[in-house]
Structure formats: structure tokens, C-alpha cells
Design a protein around this motif. Structure first.
Motif, PDB file in Angstrom:
ATOM      1  N   SER A  80       7.357   1.173  15.145  1.00 59.93           N
ATOM      2  CA  SER A  80       6.484   0.000  15.085  1.00 59.93           C
ATOM      3  C   SER A  80       6.238  -0.567  16.485  1.00 59.93           C
ATOM      4  CB  SER A  80       7.116  -1.052  14.182  1.00 59.93           C
ATOM      5  OG  SER A  80       6.290  -2.169  14.071  1.00 59.93           O
ATOM      6  N   ALA A  81       7.296  -0.681  17.268  1.00 64.19           N
ATOM      7  CA  ALA A  81       7.179  -1.205  18.636  1.00 64.19           C
ATOM      8  C   ALA A  81       6.348  -0.261  19.515  1.00 64.19           C
ATOM      9  CB  ALA A  81       8.563  -1.405  19.246  1.00 64.19           C
ATOM     10  N   GLN A  82       6.558   1.033  19.362  1.00 63.73           N
ATOM     11  CA  GLN A  82       5.788   2.009  20.139  1.00 63.73           C
ATOM     12  C   GLN A  82       4.298   1.924  19.800  1.00 63.73           C
ATOM     13  OE1 GLN A  82       7.807   5.712  19.141  1.00 63.73           O
ATOM     14  NE2 GLN A  82       8.391   5.975  21.281  1.00 63.73           N
ATOM     15  N   ARG A  87      -8.611   4.231  17.476  1.00 65.33           N
ATOM     16  CA  ARG A  87      -8.840   4.223  16.016  1.00 65.33           C
ATOM     17  C   ARG A  87      -7.693   4.923  15.292  1.00 65.33           C
ATOM     18  NH1 ARG A  87     -14.263   4.805  17.512  1.00 65.33           N
ATOM     19  NH2 ARG A  87     -14.183   7.066  17.422  1.00 65.33           N
ATOM     20  N   GLU A  88      -7.224   6.041  15.860  1.00 67.83           N
ATOM     21  CA  GLU A  88      -6.101   6.769  15.251  1.00 67.83           C
ATOM     22  C   GLU A  88      -4.837   5.902  15.236  1.00 67.83           C
ATOM     23  OE1 GLU A  88      -5.771  10.315  17.613  1.00 67.83           O
ATOM     24  OE2 GLU A  88      -7.673  11.126  16.873  1.00 67.83           O
ATOM     25  N   LEU A  89      -4.586   5.211  16.339  1.00 64.38           N
ATOM     26  CA  LEU A  89      -3.402   4.349  16.411  1.00 64.38           C
ATOM     27  C   LEU A  89      -3.516   3.175  15.434  1.00 64.38           C
ATOM     28  CD1 LEU A  89      -2.757   4.270  20.276  1.00 64.38           C
ATOM     29  CD2 LEU A  89      -1.425   5.485  18.543  1.00 64.38           C
ATOM     30  N   LYS A  90      -4.701   2.611  15.307  1.00 66.53           N
ATOM     31  CA  LYS A  90      -4.912   1.494  14.367  1.00 66.53           C
ATOM     32  C   LYS A  90      -4.730   1.984  12.930  1.00 66.53           C
ATOM     33  CE  LYS A  90      -6.325  -1.758  17.315  1.00 66.53           C
ATOM     34  NZ  LYS A  90      -5.731  -3.040  17.509  1.00 66.53           N
ATOM     35  N   ALA A  91      -5.197   3.191  12.643  1.00 66.93           N
ATOM     36  CA  ALA A  91      -5.008   3.773  11.313  1.00 66.93           C
ATOM     37  C   ALA A  91      -3.519   3.977  11.035  1.00 66.93           C
ATOM     38  CB  ALA A  91      -5.758   5.099  11.196  1.00 66.93           C
ATOM     39  N   LEU A  92      -2.793   4.387  12.056  1.00 68.67           N
ATOM     40  CA  LEU A  92      -1.347   4.576  11.922  1.00 68.67           C
ATOM     41  C   LEU A  92      -0.663   3.237  11.673  1.00 68.67           C
ATOM     42  CD1 LEU A  92       0.577   6.963  11.962  1.00 68.67           C
ATOM     43  CD2 LEU A  92       0.889   6.610  14.400  1.00 68.67           C
ATOM     44  N   GLN A  93      -1.149   2.176  12.322  1.00 71.66           N
ATOM     45  CA  GLN A  93      -0.592   0.835  12.083  1.00 71.66           C
ATOM     46  C   GLN A  93      -0.855   0.393  10.646  1.00 71.66           C
ATOM     47  OE1 GLN A  93      -2.290  -1.521  15.340  1.00 71.66           O
ATOM     48  NE2 GLN A  93      -0.220  -1.889  16.072  1.00 71.66           N
ATOM     49  N   GLN A 106       3.330   1.517   4.111  1.00 71.86           N
ATOM     50  CA  GLN A 106       4.649   2.090   3.826  1.00 71.86           C
ATOM     51  C   GLN A 106       5.747   1.022   3.779  1.00 71.86           C
ATOM     52  OE1 GLN A 106       5.277   5.256   3.018  1.00 71.86           O
ATOM     53  NE2 GLN A 106       3.137   5.823   3.263  1.00 71.86           N
ATOM     54  N   GLN A 107       5.437  -0.181   4.249  1.00 72.73           N
ATOM     55  CA  GLN A 107       6.430  -1.261   4.336  1.00 72.73           C
ATOM     56  C   GLN A 107       7.066  -1.568   2.979  1.00 72.73           C
ATOM     57  OE1 GLN A 107       7.380  -3.008   7.319  1.00 72.73           O
ATOM     58  NE2 GLN A 107       9.020  -3.635   5.964  1.00 72.73           N
ATOM     59  N   SER A 123       4.626  10.383  11.938  1.00 72.85           N
ATOM     60  CA  SER A 123       4.159   9.339  12.847  1.00 72.85           C
ATOM     61  C   SER A 123       4.798   9.478  14.220  1.00 72.85           C
ATOM     62  CB  SER A 123       4.462   7.960  12.264  1.00 72.85           C
ATOM     63  OG  SER A 123       3.775   7.796  11.046  1.00 72.85           O
ATOM     64  N   GLU A 124       6.088   9.790  14.246  1.00 67.75           N
ATOM     65  CA  GLU A 124       6.760   9.996  15.526  1.00 67.75           C
ATOM     66  C   GLU A 124       6.124  11.171  16.267  1.00 67.75           C
ATOM     67  OE1 GLU A 124      11.275   8.361  14.520  1.00 67.75           O
ATOM     68  OE2 GLU A 124      10.799  10.454  14.144  1.00 67.75           O
TER      69      GLU A 124
END
Length: 156
Positions: free
Chosen positions: A98-100, A45-51, A57-58, A23-24
Motif C-alpha cells: 500500500s505504501a509503495q 492509470r495502471e497504478l491507480k487501477a492497482l490502488q 481486496q480490503q 501486485s508485488e
């Protein structure tokens, strides 16, 4: 043996670390200026999928935290400190990631709105320019035709 982490702990730790690293890497892709709305939509969409993946993973991260807490109660101080340090590093990377993600999504949504507005303004301007071009190519009225001259003055 009570102070040693269970096998599931090590597997989860490995999975979480690998996920954070991937993710990083995805987030470290340089942000380039994009003037294509579709490309920006794809990135969002890629960023939302990563979120979403982050949220999935939480529970693994929660498991690691509670396991470290449980082990800390039973383990010698130096072992306990080692595991606490390890989880703190992971939690720090997790919070930063998460913040990024939130920041990147917000910024991209902002830029998409600006681009959309710019494209709409450009369309309006081009339409206006085409109308002005037609107007300027029209034939000028004769000098004695004051009514036609007034009408053209109003149009100007």
C-alpha cells in the motif's frame, strides 16, 4: 473444530496471497526513465487501477483479521499463534504494498509535472530560437542610417 478456520477463510487467504504476489510483481517492474508523457500516463492509470483493486481486496483482508481474532479466542495457544503469525506476515506485506503504491503514484505524478513543464519550456525556447534565427538573418542597415541602427539595437 471451533479452532479450525472455515473453508471461506482458506479461499480468502489464497486469493489475498495471490493478489499480493501479483501486485508485488507489478510494482517490482524496474522504474525506467521515460520521456514520453503518454507512457507515463499509462503507467499512472495502471497504478491507480492497482490502488482500486487494493481497496476492493480490503474486505477480504478484514475478514481474515476478524476470523483470526475469533479463532484465537477458541483455539489452543500454539494454533492461535500460528494463525496470528500468518496474518501478521500478510498484513505487513499489505502495508508495504500500500505504501509503495502511494509512493509510486506520487513520484510518477511529480515526474509527469516536471516533464510537462520541461516540454513547455522547450517549446518556448524553440520558438524564441526560431525568432532569433530570423532576426539574425535579416539584412543589416546601412552605416549612415542611425534610426535603423537604434531600432536594431533595441531588438537585440
Amino acid at each position: 473444530f471451533d479452532s479450525l478456520p472455515p473453508a471461506h477463510y482458506k479461499e480468502t487467504m489464497s486469493t489475498i496471497l495471490m493478489w499480493i504476489q501479483q501486485s508485488e510483481t507489478k510494482l517490482s517492474v524496474p522504474q525506467v526513465a521515460v520521456a514520453e508523457y503518454e507512457v507515463m500516463e499509462q503507467r499512472l492509470r495502471e497504478l491507480k487501477a492497482l490502488q482500486s483493486s487494493l481497496q476492493e481486496q480490503q474486505k477480504g483482508l478484514n475478514y481474515l483479521s476478524t476470523t483470526v481474532e475469533d479463532m484465537s479466542k477458541k483455539a489452543p495457544a500454539e494454533v492461535s499463534q500460528r494463525y496470528r503469525s500468518e496474518i501478521e506476515v500478510i498484513l505487513g506485506r499489505w502495508r508495504k504494498l500500500s505504501a509503495q503504491l502511494v509512493e509510486h503514484c506520487q513520484k510518477l505524478e511529480e515526474l509527469m509535472t516536471k516533464l510537462q513543464r520541461f516540454q513547455n519550456d522547450t517549446k518556448t525556447l524553440k520558438k524564441w530560437m526560431a525568432e532569433v534565427d530570423v532576426f539574425l538573418k535579416e539584412e543589416w542597415p546601412a552605416l549612415g542610417d542611425s534610426e535603423a541602427l537604434e531600432k536594431q539595437l533595441e531588438q537585440c
